[in-house]
Every structure is written in structure tokens, then in C-alpha cells.
Design a protein around this motif. Sequence first.
Motif, mmCIF file in Angstrom:
data_model
loop_
_atom_site.group_PDB
_atom_site.id
_atom_site.type_symbol
_atom_site.label_atom_id
_atom_site.label_comp_id
_atom_site.label_asym_id
_atom_site.label_seq_id
_atom_site.Cartn_x
_atom_site.Cartn_y
_atom_site.Cartn_z
ATOM 1 N N HIS A 13 0.836 -0.996 0.081
ATOM 2 C CA HIS A 13 -0.208 -0.075 0.056
ATOM 3 C C HIS A 13 0.794 1.247 -0.104
ATOM 4 O O HIS A 13 1.351 1.649 1.127
ATOM 5 N N ILE A 14 0.994 1.785 -1.281
ATOM 6 C CA ILE A 14 2.008 2.880 -1.273
ATOM 7 C C ILE A 14 1.229 4.257 -1.088
ATOM 8 O O ILE A 14 0.008 4.585 -1.306
ATOM 9 N N LEU A 15 1.895 5.017 -0.223
ATOM 10 C CA LEU A 15 1.135 6.310 0.241
ATOM 11 C C LEU A 15 1.245 7.394 -0.960
ATOM 12 O O LEU A 15 2.485 7.523 -1.299
ATOM 13 N N GLU A 20 14.064 5.431 7.728
ATOM 14 C CA GLU A 20 12.870 4.870 7.086
ATOM 15 C C GLU A 20 12.851 3.338 6.996
ATOM 16 O O GLU A 20 13.747 2.950 6.500
ATOM 17 N N PRO A 52 10.941 1.953 2.695
ATOM 18 C CA PRO A 52 10.638 2.835 1.769
ATOM 19 C C PRO A 52 9.748 2.746 0.644
ATOM 20 O O PRO A 52 9.182 3.506 0.003
ATOM 21 N N GLU A 96 14.486 -1.945 3.403
ATOM 22 C CA GLU A 96 13.635 -2.543 2.751
ATOM 23 C C GLU A 96 14.035 -4.026 2.420
ATOM 24 O O GLU A 96 15.220 -4.421 2.199
ATOM 25 N N ILE A 97 13.046 -4.790 2.639
ATOM 26 C CA ILE A 97 13.052 -6.300 2.816
ATOM 27 C C ILE A 97 12.890 -6.780 1.153
ATOM 28 O O ILE A 97 13.454 -7.770 0.927
ATOM 29 N N ASP A 98 12.348 -6.061 0.351
ATOM 30 C CA ASP A 98 12.078 -6.634 -0.958
ATOM 31 C C ASP A 98 13.076 -5.884 -2.052
ATOM 32 O O ASP A 98 12.855 -4.857 -2.275
ATOM 33 N N LEU A 127 11.927 -3.782 -5.000
ATOM 34 C CA LEU A 127 11.604 -2.391 -4.417
ATOM 35 C C LEU A 127 12.981 -1.384 -4.146
ATOM 36 O O LEU A 127 13.217 -0.378 -4.552
ATOM 37 N N ASP A 135 15.113 -7.618 6.442
ATOM 38 C CA ASP A 135 14.129 -7.492 7.484
ATOM 39 C C ASP A 135 14.509 -6.905 8.635
ATOM 40 O O ASP A 135 15.582 -7.028 9.434
ATOM 41 N N VAL A 136 13.796 -5.432 8.702
ATOM 42 C CA VAL A 136 14.407 -4.532 9.858
ATOM 43 C C VAL A 136 14.405 -5.227 11.352
ATOM 44 O O VAL A 136 15.217 -5.074 12.348
ATOM 45 N N ASN A 157 6.233 5.143 6.624
ATOM 46 C CA ASN A 157 4.797 4.363 6.623
ATOM 47 C C ASN A 157 5.324 2.739 6.751
ATOM 48 O O ASN A 157 5.735 2.258 5.541
ATOM 49 N N PRO A 181 5.201 -1.278 7.293
ATOM 50 C CA PRO A 181 4.292 -2.526 7.205
ATOM 51 C C PRO A 181 3.505 -2.889 8.386
ATOM 52 O O PRO A 181 4.335 -2.927 9.359
ATOM 53 N N ILE A 193 4.170 -5.464 11.210
ATOM 54 C CA ILE A 193 5.344 -5.522 12.288
ATOM 55 C C ILE A 193 5.210 -4.387 13.334
ATOM 56 O O ILE A 193 6.373 -4.024 14.080
HETATM 57 N N1 SAH Z 1 6.726 3.601 2.472
HETATM 58 C C1 SAH Z 1 6.218 3.429 1.368
HETATM 59 C C2 SAH Z 1 5.634 2.032 1.308
HETATM 60 C C3 SAH Z 1 5.069 1.193 2.543
HETATM 61 S S1 SAH Z 1 4.514 -0.408 2.280
HETATM 62 C C4 SAH Z 1 5.136 4.209 0.959
HETATM 63 O O1 SAH Z 1 4.619 5.128 1.911
HETATM 64 O O2 SAH Z 1 4.700 4.449 0.003
HETATM 65 C C5 SAH Z 1 5.741 -0.870 3.299
HETATM 66 C C6 SAH Z 1 6.826 -1.357 3.032
HETATM 67 O O3 SAH Z 1 7.643 -1.884 3.743
HETATM 68 C C7 SAH Z 1 7.112 -2.195 1.615
HETATM 69 O O4 SAH Z 1 8.029 -1.494 0.807
HETATM 70 C C8 SAH Z 1 7.692 -3.579 2.001
HETATM 71 O O5 SAH Z 1 8.343 -4.239 1.154
HETATM 72 C C9 SAH Z 1 8.302 -3.344 3.258
HETATM 73 N N2 SAH Z 1 8.687 -4.185 4.325
HETATM 74 C C10 SAH Z 1 7.706 -5.149 4.782
HETATM 75 N N3 SAH Z 1 8.320 -5.950 5.672
HETATM 76 C C11 SAH Z 1 9.547 -5.370 6.000
HETATM 77 C C12 SAH Z 1 10.346 -5.603 7.142
HETATM 78 N N4 SAH Z 1 10.261 -6.710 7.931
HETATM 79 N N5 SAH Z 1 11.624 -4.799 7.051
HETATM 80 C C13 SAH Z 1 11.768 -3.912 6.171
HETATM 81 N N6 SAH Z 1 10.996 -3.539 4.970
HETATM 82 C C14 SAH Z 1 9.609 -4.394 5.370
#
Ligand code: SAH
Length: 238
Positions: free
Chosen positions: A9-11, A34, A37, A57-59, A62, A85-86, A100, A102, A105
Motif C-alpha cells: 500500500h503505497i502512500l 526510514e 521505503p 527495505e526487505i523487497d 523495491l 528484515d528490519v 509508512n 508495514p 510488524i
Molecule cells: N513507505 C512506502 C511503502 C509502504 S508499504 C510508501 O509510503 O509508499 C511497506 C513497505 O515495507 C514495503 O516497501 C515492504 O516491502 C516493506 N517491508 C515489509 N516488511 C518489512 C520488513 N520486515 N523490513 C523492512 N521492510 C519491510
Amino acid sequence: MFKKDFGQHILKNPLIIQGMVEKSALLPTDTVLEIGPGTGNLTVKLLERVKTVVACEIDIRLVAELKKRVMNTPYQNKLQIRVGDVLKSELPFFNVCVANIPYQISSPLVFKLLLHRPFFRCAVLMFQREFAYRLVAKPGDKLYCRLSINTQLLARVDLIMKVGKNNFRPPPKVESNVVRIEPRNPPPPINFKEWDGLTRIAFSRKNKTLGAIFKQNAVAVTLEKNYRVYCSLKNQVS
Ligand code: SAH
């Protein structure tokens, strides 16, 4: 043409992004953390204001997208990306956290941040609305719970913005709120693990009084076991 869908869900609303940045009261010397991101909508606004942004960022798709977006801009040297994974990584040094996140967590992340040292100045984070309400709930409120008590022990928390689902693409099922968290520095002089154990017991049954909870056999057995461990660690006779 297809829009890329990363299942997140992108802001999207620039006013909300700007609001989060402003409420963080960033200084040009700050290092901002952040988390998640994504495609970098918030990241680029942070990069305009501060010395460094460390983005976790985990992905990896992205991460590639974000790198592409910042490459060959004046900000590319200000951005550090940590892939992974943060929750499983050691947090880098930072003064302020803006994200913003996830939502799955939220709880472990709040405590990871609050137990991190050195102290950061503040965190401005997007949460699911009910989680945000729990963070700020006061004794007597319906939503008052362990999360409220433990968070407010370690930090001041304020709701700063209501954010409807249509500010995200795709819109999530839940409503959101931005919350400002400011760690109490110095922290209260207590052992947080022991305190957390106490609140776990105290909040274990919603409709029981504290007296009734402490009279339960299982609780008495646990307390006695813990007391023996405590005595043997302190070399005392129990
Ligand atoms: N900040 C962005 C996207 C929010 S969505 C915006 O505002 O548009 C959440 C983001 O967190 C995604 O990019 C997802 O890949 C990342 N994410 C999910 N679990 C995570 C984790 N455990 N550690 C780091 N990043 C994670």
C-alpha cells in the motif's frame, strides 16, 4: 500499460507525505531512519531535508526501484539502503525515524525502536488506526492494554493525523493514523523485562481483577519459580 504492483500500500497523497515530514521537525544535520521505503515517495522528500537517509527495505525489487529513482540526482550520496528484515537486523545510528511502515510488524518495531540506544529524538510513523488508538489509550479507555502501558512508560505518544484509506494505492482495508513518538530520556529506572513480565500477568485476563489473577495457581507457580531463579542469581537462600 500496466502499473507495477508490488503488493504494497503505497502512500500517494503528497499532502500527507509533506505533513509527516513537517511534523518530524527535521534538521539539515539529521540522519533519518526510514523503514519500508517502497518506491520512495516519502524517501525523496526526506532526502531534500536531511544529511542522510538510511532506508531498510526487505523487497529487492523495491530496492532496485528506489535506487533507480535516486540515481543521478543530487541526493544519491545521501541515501543508504539496507536490504533485509528490519526486525532481524541491527538498527543503524539515526536521530529521527519517519516511515509508512508495514502494519504487520507494528508492535515489535515500536519496542525495537524504544529499546534502541543511543536515543533518537522522535519517530513519526503511520499505523493502522486501531493500533494507533491503543498506543495512546489512557487508563479506563476501552483500548487500554499492555501496548499502551509499555509504550507510554518509555515514550510520549501523540496522534497527529488521521489518514483515510484512499490516500494509498491500492487502498488498504483499514484506516490509518500518523503518530509521533518521543522517547523519555532518561528512561524510568526500571528493568523493562521484569516490568513487561508483570504487565503480561496483569493484562492476561480482560475481565478479571488483579486480585483474582494473582490468586490463580499457574501465576503463583510462575512467580515462585521466577523468585527461585532470582535468588540463585543473587546467591540468596530462597
Ligand atoms: N513507505 C512506502 C511503502 C509502504 S508499504 C510508501 O509510503 O509508499 C511497506 C513497505 O515495507 C514495503 O516497501 C515492504 O516491502 C516493506 N517491508 C515489509 N516488511 C518489512 C520488513 N520486515 N523490513 C523492512 N521492510 C519491510
